[in-house]
Design a protein around this motif. Structure first.
Motif, PDB file in Angstrom:
ATOM      1  N   GLU A 253      -5.547  -1.538  55.994  1.00  0.00           N
ATOM      2  CA  GLU A 253      -5.809  -1.425  54.560  1.00  0.00           C
ATOM      3  C   GLU A 253      -7.289  -1.590  54.252  1.00  0.00           C
ATOM      4  O   GLU A 253      -7.840  -2.676  54.465  1.00  0.00           O
ATOM      5  CB  GLU A 253      -5.002  -2.506  53.824  1.00  0.00           C
ATOM      6  CG  GLU A 253      -5.198  -2.484  52.318  1.00  0.00           C
ATOM      7  CD  GLU A 253      -4.304  -3.475  51.582  1.00  0.00           C
ATOM      8  OE1 GLU A 253      -3.710  -4.353  52.246  1.00  0.00           O
ATOM      9  OE2 GLU A 253      -4.216  -3.363  50.351  1.00  0.00           O
TER      10      GLU A 253
ATOM     11  N   ASP B  24      -4.528   1.008  48.627  1.00  0.00           N
ATOM     12  CA  ASP B  24      -4.215   0.094  47.527  1.00  0.00           C
ATOM     13  C   ASP B  24      -5.011   0.564  46.310  1.00  0.00           C
ATOM     14  O   ASP B  24      -6.245   0.548  46.313  1.00  0.00           O
ATOM     15  CB  ASP B  24      -4.613  -1.329  47.959  1.00  0.00           C
ATOM     16  CG  ASP B  24      -4.293  -2.383  46.901  1.00  0.00           C
ATOM     17  OD1 ASP B  24      -4.420  -2.093  45.692  1.00  0.00           O
ATOM     18  OD2 ASP B  24      -3.952  -3.522  47.295  1.00  0.00           O
TER      19      ASP B  24
ATOM     20  N   HIS C 269      -7.869  -1.706  45.018  1.00  0.00           N
ATOM     21  CA  HIS C 269      -9.125  -1.669  45.787  1.00  0.00           C
ATOM     22  C   HIS C 269      -9.822  -0.324  45.577  1.00  0.00           C
ATOM     23  O   HIS C 269     -11.047  -0.258  45.458  1.00  0.00           O
ATOM     24  CB  HIS C 269      -8.849  -1.887  47.279  1.00  0.00           C
ATOM     25  CG  HIS C 269      -8.291  -3.235  47.593  1.00  0.00           C
ATOM     26  ND1 HIS C 269      -8.929  -4.409  47.281  1.00  0.00           N
ATOM     27  CD2 HIS C 269      -7.126  -3.603  48.189  1.00  0.00           C
ATOM     28  CE1 HIS C 269      -8.194  -5.436  47.670  1.00  0.00           C
ATOM     29  NE2 HIS C 269      -7.090  -4.971  48.224  1.00  0.00           N
TER      30      HIS C 269
ATOM     31  N   HIS D 185      -0.196   0.707  47.836  1.00  0.00           N
ATOM     32  CA  HIS D 185      -0.038  -0.452  46.952  1.00  0.00           C
ATOM     33  C   HIS D 185      -0.289   0.053  45.539  1.00  0.00           C
ATOM     34  O   HIS D 185      -1.388   0.522  45.220  1.00  0.00           O
ATOM     35  CB  HIS D 185      -0.984  -1.603  47.350  1.00  0.00           C
ATOM     36  CG  HIS D 185      -0.416  -2.435  48.452  1.00  0.00           C
ATOM     37  ND1 HIS D 185      -1.168  -3.296  49.224  1.00  0.00           N
ATOM     38  CD2 HIS D 185       0.874  -2.553  48.906  1.00  0.00           C
ATOM     39  CE1 HIS D 185      -0.373  -3.892  50.106  1.00  0.00           C
ATOM     40  NE2 HIS D 185       0.860  -3.455  49.935  1.00  0.00           N
TER      41      HIS D 185
ATOM     42  N   ARG E 260      -5.221  -5.002  38.518  1.00  0.00           N
ATOM     43  CA  ARG E 260      -4.242  -5.543  39.464  1.00  0.00           C
ATOM     44  C   ARG E 260      -2.957  -6.006  38.787  1.00  0.00           C
ATOM     45  O   ARG E 260      -2.198  -6.803  39.338  1.00  0.00           O
ATOM     46  CB  ARG E 260      -4.841  -6.679  40.311  1.00  0.00           C
ATOM     47  CG  ARG E 260      -4.339  -6.568  41.735  1.00  0.00           C
ATOM     48  CD  ARG E 260      -5.004  -7.446  42.729  1.00  0.00           C
ATOM     49  NE  ARG E 260      -4.800  -6.816  44.037  1.00  0.00           N
ATOM     50  CZ  ARG E 260      -5.208  -7.285  45.182  1.00  0.00           C
ATOM     51  NH1 ARG E 260      -5.862  -8.442  45.219  1.00  0.00           N
ATOM     52  NH2 ARG E 260      -4.986  -6.649  46.303  1.00  0.00           N
TER      53      ARG E 260
ATOM     54  N   GLU F  43       2.147  -4.321  44.542  1.00  0.00           N
ATOM     55  CA  GLU F  43       1.409  -5.528  44.928  1.00  0.00           C
ATOM     56  C   GLU F  43       0.511  -5.862  43.740  1.00  0.00           C
ATOM     57  O   GLU F  43      -0.647  -5.458  43.677  1.00  0.00           O
ATOM     58  CB  GLU F  43       0.590  -5.296  46.198  1.00  0.00           C
ATOM     59  CG  GLU F  43      -0.020  -6.600  46.699  1.00  0.00           C
ATOM     60  CD  GLU F  43      -1.003  -6.382  47.818  1.00  0.00           C
ATOM     61  OE1 GLU F  43      -0.713  -6.820  48.934  1.00  0.00           O
ATOM     62  OE2 GLU F  43      -2.070  -5.796  47.573  1.00  0.00           O
TER      63      GLU F  43
HETATM   64 MN    MN Z   1      -3.074  -4.441  49.020  1.00  0.00          MN
END
Ligand code: MN
Ligand code: LER
Length: 273
Positions: A155, A188, A191, A214, A220, A249
């Motif tokens: 990741e 993700d 990110h 993700h 987030r 996530e």
């Molecule tokens: Mn992640």
């Protein structure tokens, strides 16, 4: 395999405050995940030995769930293990820990995730050295996952969490240097919102290397609770013929139930299922 929604479950008290929706014991978490409509759970354990494999198999069966993936981040959070630590003993322990997650998750047809356990370069460790150790670790662990017919996921993380793999392009180039062809990328969206100039374009460039998602908004939180435009991302996943899980996530905000239900609402809207 089409695209299925998954939800994260943390079993690690030291990770409190982290981006995991469910924090209950596995029986409760599986029941809640199924009630919310998820197809799978992604588990973040302190160590796979703490999970009774037979009991998990029965829980998944009873609730019609699959195991989407299993995280190795506790190796870093709890024990400060990484594949790029200057101490060879620490690197060995890191590799052993990841190996135990690969073996456990592989028995369920699920991949292990290497995120924070990639470590970082600095101090006595040059970037070249760290990348060489990371390559060594992945070339050793990729075949172990392959023997169980699952990929190994690596990741890219944002710059505040690592200075090794931060974006899709660098990560794809790095995968090209590995001997193993069994390592795929976990992309993700949180990110990526920090590191990519265009998330959808990066996913297209990631193409066949994209092995897991993700599914998180810019802040987030659950998709729809931030400002990431999800339409182009879904189109990109369709274009690259991504099949697998999009896994929430995300922070349990304003509470776990609302975050889970919002993820499912956004999933159905975006993927039309
Ligand atoms: Mn992640
Ligand atoms: C950490 O920020 C993260 O995204 C996790 O999936 C990696 O352990």
């Amino acid at each position: 395999m089409p695209i299925f929604p998954a939800v994260t479950v943390s079993l690690v008290p030291q990770a409190r405050g982290g981006p995991f929706v469910l924090w209950d014991d596995l029986p409760t978490a599986c029941a809640r995940a199924a009630a919310m409509g998820f197809a799978a759970v992604e588990i973040f354990p302190a160590h796979p030995d703490e999970i009774d494999g037979h009991a998990l198999r029965e829980l998944l069966r009873r609730h019609g769930l699959r195991l989407a993936a299993m995280g190795t981040g506790a190796g870093w959070v709890v024990r400060k293990l990484s594949l790029t630590d200057p101490d060879p003993h620490v690197r060995l322990c890191a590799s052993d820990f990841i190996g135990s997650v690969i073996d456990f998750a592989g028995g369920f047809g699920a991949p292990a995730i290497i995120g924070s356990m990639q470590g970082r370069w600095g101090g006595e460790v040059s970037r070249e050295q760290a990348m060489a150790w990371l390559k060594e670790g992945l070339d050793q662990l990729g075949p172990r996952a392959h023997a169980l017919e699952v990929p190994l996921l690596v990741e890219p993380l944002n710059r505040y969490e690592t200075n090794l793999l931060n974006n899709v392009d660098d990560s794809v180039a790095f995968l090209g240097t590995l001997q193993t062809k069994n390592v795929k990328l976990l992309c993700d969206l949180f990110h990526m919102n920090i590191e990519e100039s265009d998330i959808a374009a990066a996913l297209r460039r990631g193409g066949r290397h994209v092995g897991h998602i993700h599914y998180a908004d810019s802040n987030r939180r659950a998709i729809g609770f931030g400002h990431t435009p999800v339409g182009p991302i879904v189109s990109a996943l369709r274009t690259i013929q991504y099949s697998g899980f999009v896994s929430a996530e995300v922070l349990p905000m304003p509470d776990d139930e609302t975050a889970g239900r919002q993820t499912m609402r956004a999933f159905r809207e975006a993927f039309g299922t």
